[in-house]
Design a protein around this motif. Structure first.
Motif, PDB file in Angstrom:
ATOM      1  N   SER A 139       0.975  -1.032   0.087  1.00  0.00           N
ATOM      2  CA  SER A 139      -0.012   0.020   0.038  1.00  0.00           C
ATOM      3  C   SER A 139       0.763   1.442  -0.104  1.00  0.00           C
ATOM      4  O   SER A 139       2.122   0.893   0.127  1.00  0.00           O
ATOM      5  N   THR A 140       0.330   2.267  -0.354  1.00  0.00           N
ATOM      6  CA  THR A 140       1.051   3.507  -0.185  1.00  0.00           C
ATOM      7  C   THR A 140       1.605   3.812   1.137  1.00  0.00           C
ATOM      8  O   THR A 140       2.670   4.232   1.544  1.00  0.00           O
ATOM      9  N   ASN A 189       3.062  11.221  -2.439  1.00  0.00           N
ATOM     10  CA  ASN A 189       2.082  10.313  -3.068  1.00  0.00           C
ATOM     11  C   ASN A 189       2.364   8.680  -2.767  1.00  0.00           C
ATOM     12  O   ASN A 189       1.310   7.880  -2.607  1.00  0.00           O
ATOM     13  N   ALA A 190       3.683   8.373  -2.378  1.00  0.00           N
ATOM     14  CA  ALA A 190       3.896   7.129  -2.169  1.00  0.00           C
ATOM     15  C   ALA A 190       3.716   6.066  -3.477  1.00  0.00           C
ATOM     16  O   ALA A 190       3.430   4.845  -2.544  1.00  0.00           O
ATOM     17  N   ASP A 191       3.369   6.427  -4.543  1.00  0.00           N
ATOM     18  CA  ASP A 191       3.204   5.293  -5.479  1.00  0.00           C
ATOM     19  C   ASP A 191       4.506   4.830  -5.756  1.00  0.00           C
ATOM     20  O   ASP A 191       4.556   3.712  -6.142  1.00  0.00           O
ATOM     21  N   ARG A 195       4.283   0.804  -5.280  1.00  0.00           N
ATOM     22  CA  ARG A 195       3.130  -0.041  -5.226  1.00  0.00           C
ATOM     23  C   ARG A 195       3.023  -1.017  -6.301  1.00  0.00           C
ATOM     24  O   ARG A 195       3.545  -0.528  -7.418  1.00  0.00           O
TER      25      ARG A 195
END
Length: 122
Positions: free
Chosen positions: A51-52, A81-83, A98
């Motif tokens: 997950s992010t 955003n942490a994608d 992700r």
């Protein structure tokens, strides 16, 4: 970030990165050797989080561990955003994704240099 010159420092940093990602339950971790192939780093590590939130957590913990062990800060991009988060630790470049974003960009194929990608890595 400045790169270390001593091979033992490079390998210690590489081991620190892999250990940190393992501790934080990264998924499908792949390490691509770049020494002699690229001037940007000696190793590129690619891993996924579920997950992010996990991606962001892994990136922050890894940066803290690198700073604590080496005394040098790692540069982080993409954290809001942490994608896809990039951690530049000098001799080791880390990409945390992700899973859907990782499969879209498929960095493993881009950096394989004619080598077959390891089985099980999308």
């Amino acid at each position: 970030m400045p790169r270390a010159s001593a091979p033992d420092e490079v390998e210690a940093l590489h081991a620190l990165v892999l250990g940190s990602l393992d501790d934080d339950q990264a998924v499908d971790t792949v390490s691509i050797p770049l020494a002699g192939k690229s001037a940007i780093a000696d190793h590129m590590v690619i891993a996924s989080g579920r997950s992010t939130r996990q991606v962001a957590s892994m990136a922050q913990k890894l940066a803290e561990r690198i700073k604590a062990e080496t005394g040098r800060p790692a540069r982080i991009e993409g954290l809001p955003n942490a994608d896809w988060v990039l951690i530049d630790a000098g001799d080791v470049i880390v990409h945390l994704f992700r899973p859907e974003v990782r499969s879209f960009y498929n960095l493993e194929r881009m950096w394989a240099f004619g080598e077959a990608p390891a089985a099980g890595n999308a």
